[in-house]
Motif scaffolding. Structure first.
Motif, PDB file in Angstrom:
ATOM      1  N   ALA A 216       1.723  25.785  18.077  1.00  0.00           N
ATOM      2  CA  ALA A 216       2.988  25.263  17.561  1.00  0.00           C
ATOM      3  C   ALA A 216       4.165  26.098  18.054  1.00  0.00           C
ATOM      4  CB  ALA A 216       2.955  25.237  16.034  1.00  0.00           C
ATOM      5  N   SER A 217       3.994  27.407  18.066  1.00  0.00           N
ATOM      6  CA  SER A 217       5.059  28.288  18.551  1.00  0.00           C
ATOM      7  C   SER A 217       5.381  28.015  20.012  1.00  0.00           C
ATOM      8  CB  SER A 217       4.648  29.751  18.370  1.00  0.00           C
ATOM      9  OG  SER A 217       5.689  30.620  18.774  1.00  0.00           O
ATOM     10  N   ALA A 218       4.352  27.609  20.765  1.00  0.00           N
ATOM     11  CA  ALA A 218       4.529  27.326  22.193  1.00  0.00           C
ATOM     12  C   ALA A 218       4.862  25.861  22.468  1.00  0.00           C
ATOM     13  CB  ALA A 218       3.264  27.712  22.959  1.00  0.00           C
ATOM     14  N   GLY A 219       5.120  25.093  21.403  1.00  0.00           N
ATOM     15  CA  GLY A 219       5.559  23.715  21.574  1.00  0.00           C
ATOM     16  C   GLY A 219       4.445  22.707  21.777  1.00  0.00           C
ATOM     17  N   MET A 220       3.235  23.035  21.319  1.00  0.00           N
ATOM     18  CA  MET A 220       2.099  22.122  21.455  1.00  0.00           C
ATOM     19  C   MET A 220       1.434  21.922  20.102  1.00  0.00           C
ATOM     20  SD  MET A 220       0.510  23.526  25.093  1.00  0.00           S
ATOM     21  CE  MET A 220       0.802  25.265  24.687  1.00  0.00           C
ATOM     22  N   ASP A 221       0.624  20.873  20.005  1.00  0.00           N
ATOM     23  CA  ASP A 221      -0.003  20.513  18.734  1.00  0.00           C
ATOM     24  C   ASP A 221      -1.515  20.642  18.853  1.00  0.00           C
ATOM     25  OD1 ASP A 221      -0.897  19.413  16.357  1.00  0.00           O
ATOM     26  OD2 ASP A 221       0.393  17.643  16.458  1.00  0.00           O
ATOM     27  N   TYR A 222      -2.077  21.606  18.159  1.00  0.00           N
ATOM     28  CA  TYR A 222      -3.519  21.848  18.205  1.00  0.00           C
ATOM     29  C   TYR A 222      -4.313  20.664  17.661  1.00  0.00           C
ATOM     30  CZ  TYR A 222      -8.011  24.098  17.095  1.00  0.00           C
ATOM     31  OH  TYR A 222      -9.349  24.406  16.991  1.00  0.00           O
ATOM     32  N   ASP A 223      -3.765  19.960  16.672  1.00  0.00           N
ATOM     33  CA  ASP A 223      -4.525  18.946  15.949  1.00  0.00           C
ATOM     34  C   ASP A 223      -4.536  17.579  16.616  1.00  0.00           C
ATOM     35  OD1 ASP A 223      -5.404  20.516  13.666  1.00  0.00           O
ATOM     36  OD2 ASP A 223      -3.289  20.627  13.137  1.00  0.00           O
ATOM     37  N   VAL A 224      -3.864  17.443  17.744  1.00  0.00           N
ATOM     38  CA  VAL A 224      -3.847  16.158  18.447  1.00  0.00           C
ATOM     39  C   VAL A 224      -5.210  15.847  19.062  1.00  0.00           C
ATOM     40  CG1 VAL A 224      -2.900  14.954  20.461  1.00  0.00           C
ATOM     41  CG2 VAL A 224      -1.379  16.143  18.893  1.00  0.00           C
ATOM     42  N   TYR A 225      -5.958  16.885  19.428  1.00  0.00           N
ATOM     43  CA  TYR A 225      -7.197  16.713  20.175  1.00  0.00           C
ATOM     44  C   TYR A 225      -8.406  17.165  19.350  1.00  0.00           C
ATOM     45  CZ  TYR A 225      -3.795  16.557  23.970  1.00  0.00           C
ATOM     46  OH  TYR A 225      -2.726  16.240  24.760  1.00  0.00           O
ATOM     47  N   PRO A 226      -9.578  16.633  19.650  1.00  0.00           N
ATOM     48  CA  PRO A 226     -10.794  17.167  19.014  1.00  0.00           C
ATOM     49  C   PRO A 226     -10.960  18.633  19.391  1.00  0.00           C
ATOM     50  CG  PRO A 226     -11.353  15.656  20.806  1.00  0.00           C
ATOM     51  CD  PRO A 226      -9.882  15.543  20.592  1.00  0.00           C
ATOM     52  N   SER A 227     -11.509  19.428  18.463  1.00  0.00           N
ATOM     53  CA  SER A 227     -11.553  20.867  18.715  1.00  0.00           C
ATOM     54  C   SER A 227     -12.669  21.524  17.927  1.00  0.00           C
ATOM     55  CB  SER A 227     -10.216  21.515  18.330  1.00  0.00           C
ATOM     56  OG  SER A 227      -9.993  21.375  16.928  1.00  0.00           O
TER      57      SER A 227
ATOM     58  N   VAL B 279      -3.870  35.864  10.084  1.00  0.00           N
ATOM     59  CA  VAL B 279      -3.081  34.645  10.227  1.00  0.00           C
ATOM     60  C   VAL B 279      -1.632  34.880   9.789  1.00  0.00           C
ATOM     61  CG1 VAL B 279      -2.734  32.335   9.242  1.00  0.00           C
ATOM     62  CG2 VAL B 279      -4.995  33.018  10.091  1.00  0.00           C
ATOM     63  N   GLU B 280      -1.433  35.621   8.708  1.00  0.00           N
ATOM     64  CA  GLU B 280      -0.074  35.912   8.259  1.00  0.00           C
ATOM     65  C   GLU B 280       0.673  36.793   9.260  1.00  0.00           C
ATOM     66  OE1 GLU B 280       1.839  34.644   5.904  1.00  0.00           O
ATOM     67  OE2 GLU B 280       0.132  33.272   5.654  1.00  0.00           O
ATOM     68  N   LEU B 281      -0.036  37.705   9.900  1.00  0.00           N
ATOM     69  CA  LEU B 281       0.599  38.516  10.941  1.00  0.00           C
ATOM     70  C   LEU B 281       1.057  37.641  12.108  1.00  0.00           C
ATOM     71  CD1 LEU B 281      -1.723  41.679  11.100  1.00  0.00           C
ATOM     72  CD2 LEU B 281       0.556  41.496  10.081  1.00  0.00           C
ATOM     73  N   PHE B 282       0.222  36.683  12.499  1.00  0.00           N
ATOM     74  CA  PHE B 282       0.616  35.755  13.565  1.00  0.00           C
ATOM     75  C   PHE B 282       1.819  34.915  13.132  1.00  0.00           C
ATOM     76  CE2 PHE B 282      -3.975  35.857  15.146  1.00  0.00           C
ATOM     77  CZ  PHE B 282      -3.664  36.684  16.214  1.00  0.00           C
ATOM     78  N   ARG B 283       1.785  34.441  11.901  1.00  0.00           N
ATOM     79  CA  ARG B 283       2.875  33.597  11.416  1.00  0.00           C
ATOM     80  C   ARG B 283       4.196  34.374  11.403  1.00  0.00           C
ATOM     81  NH1 ARG B 283       0.308  31.562   7.273  1.00  0.00           N
ATOM     82  NH2 ARG B 283      -0.223  29.580   8.265  1.00  0.00           N
ATOM     83  N   SER B 284       4.157  35.618  10.950  1.00  0.00           N
ATOM     84  CA  SER B 284       5.362  36.450  10.922  1.00  0.00           C
ATOM     85  C   SER B 284       5.864  36.752  12.323  1.00  0.00           C
ATOM     86  CB  SER B 284       5.082  37.757  10.179  1.00  0.00           C
ATOM     87  OG  SER B 284       4.772  37.519   8.829  1.00  0.00           O
ATOM     88  N   ALA B 285       4.933  37.047  13.221  1.00  0.00           N
ATOM     89  CA  ALA B 285       5.319  37.355  14.608  1.00  0.00           C
ATOM     90  C   ALA B 285       5.931  36.138  15.280  1.00  0.00           C
ATOM     91  CB  ALA B 285       4.094  37.828  15.383  1.00  0.00           C
ATOM     92  N   ALA B 286       5.393  34.949  15.007  1.00  0.00           N
ATOM     93  CA  ALA B 286       5.932  33.732  15.611  1.00  0.00           C
ATOM     94  C   ALA B 286       7.333  33.437  15.109  1.00  0.00           C
ATOM     95  CB  ALA B 286       5.004  32.557  15.327  1.00  0.00           C
ATOM     96  N   ARG B 287       7.575  33.717  13.824  1.00  0.00           N
ATOM     97  CA  ARG B 287       8.930  33.521  13.286  1.00  0.00           C
ATOM     98  C   ARG B 287       9.919  34.491  13.917  1.00  0.00           C
ATOM     99  NH1 ARG B 287       6.314  32.655   8.055  1.00  0.00           N
ATOM    100  NH2 ARG B 287       6.540  34.881   7.647  1.00  0.00           N
ATOM    101  N   ALA B 288       9.467  35.710  14.149  1.00  0.00           N
ATOM    102  CA  ALA B 288      10.360  36.737  14.690  1.00  0.00           C
ATOM    103  C   ALA B 288      10.696  36.490  16.156  1.00  0.00           C
ATOM    104  CB  ALA B 288       9.718  38.114  14.534  1.00  0.00           C
ATOM    105  N   ALA B 289       9.713  36.068  16.931  1.00  0.00           N
ATOM    106  CA  ALA B 289       9.918  35.840  18.366  1.00  0.00           C
ATOM    107  C   ALA B 289       8.894  34.827  18.856  1.00  0.00           C
ATOM    108  CB  ALA B 289       9.777  37.148  19.147  1.00  0.00           C
ATOM    109  N   PRO B 290       9.266  33.532  18.849  1.00  0.00           N
ATOM    110  CA  PRO B 290       8.315  32.489  19.251  1.00  0.00           C
ATOM    111  C   PRO B 290       7.707  32.760  20.623  1.00  0.00           C
ATOM    112  CG  PRO B 290      10.280  31.514  18.299  1.00  0.00           C
ATOM    113  CD  PRO B 290      10.567  32.988  18.449  1.00  0.00           C
ATOM    114  N   TRP B 291       6.445  32.394  20.773  1.00  0.00           N
ATOM    115  CA  TRP B 291       5.740  32.614  22.037  1.00  0.00           C
ATOM    116  C   TRP B 291       5.874  31.395  22.929  1.00  0.00           C
ATOM    117  CZ3 TRP B 291       1.937  33.014  17.712  1.00  0.00           C
ATOM    118  CH2 TRP B 291       2.030  34.248  17.071  1.00  0.00           C
ATOM    119  N   GLY B 292       5.715  31.637  24.212  1.00  0.00           N
ATOM    120  CA  GLY B 292       5.786  30.546  25.168  1.00  0.00           C
ATOM    121  C   GLY B 292       4.410  30.001  25.505  1.00  0.00           C
TER     122      GLY B 292
END
Length: 228
Positions: free
Chosen positions: A126-137, A77-90
């Protein structure tokens, strides 16, 4: 009313490549495993927790402990968080717009069923501009088996939305298609070229390159025969 269940990686977020890189890096940095097969379709359970358990057992001849699993998950998870800060995904093209269109429809409701760990899915969306927590999952935090994750997403959606007639799943992996076949849920694939053909052969009712054609996507949804 029909429930439309979406995967995350490669379906809503353009994160397949970074997911693989971070996963392999986490195996090397946390476990010391330098050689890991990254063809997730070869694993019994193509989910974060399923892959971790299988690779760990293959290398060390035993199942990981809960603490070992949590340590790996948190590092990933920390690797994903660091990667998203460095270059946000679409986002996969058209994904945010399609979710918004389904939100405004009286015929459809949305849920997520992802093989990611929950926090990984949150970061990617979140990096791609969407909210995971809006919907049941449901996610790999809930079960290692993708079919079980899908079933739990359906149950949580029913508690949120009330009764719906049936479900359709949207994903990009042959493991998605296999789980849908096992559950009797129609499957719509997202993929191009050779991957698109694999999804068709695995039973997809239709395959889209992305989610830009929302009219075409809704037409396919309407054409799928309702299942009790």
């Amino acid at each position: 009313m029909r429930l439309v269940i979406f995967d995350v990686d490669g379906t809503l977020t353009d994160t397949v490549a970074i997911d693989e890189r971070c996963f392999l890096r986490a195996f090397a940095e946390v476990c010391g495993f330098a050689s890991v097969d990254s063809d997730w379709s070869r694993y019994q359970n193509a989910t974060d927790v399923g892959i971790f358990h299988e690779v760990f057992a293959c290398h060390l001849g035993r199942a990981p402990s809960l603490n070992e699993t949590i340590k790996f998950r948190d590092h990933l998870v920390e690797l994903f968080r660091s990667a998203a800060r460095a270059a946000p995904w679409g986002a996969i093209a058209g994904a945010p717009q399609l979710l918004a269109r389904l939100d405004h429809s009286e015929q459809y409701k949305v849920a997520f069923a992802t093989g990611c760990w929950r926090e990984s899915a949150r970061i990617k969306m979140a990096s791609a501009g969407m909210d995971y927590d809006v919907y049941p999952s449901a996610s790999a935090d809930d079960a290692p088996q993708r079919a079980a994750i899908m079933q739990l997403a359906v149950e949580r959606a029913a508690r949120r939305y009330g009764r719906f007639d049936d479900s359709v799943y949207v994903g990009d992996g042959v493991w998605d298609a296999r789980a849908c076949l096992a559950l009797g849920i129609p499957f719509i694939g997202i993929g191009v070229a050779g991957q698109a053909e694999k999804l068709r052969q695995a039973g997809a009712v239709n395959v889209f390159a992305d989610l830009m054609d929302s009219d075409g996507f809704l037409q396919v949804l309407q054409s799928i025969e309702a299942k009790p």
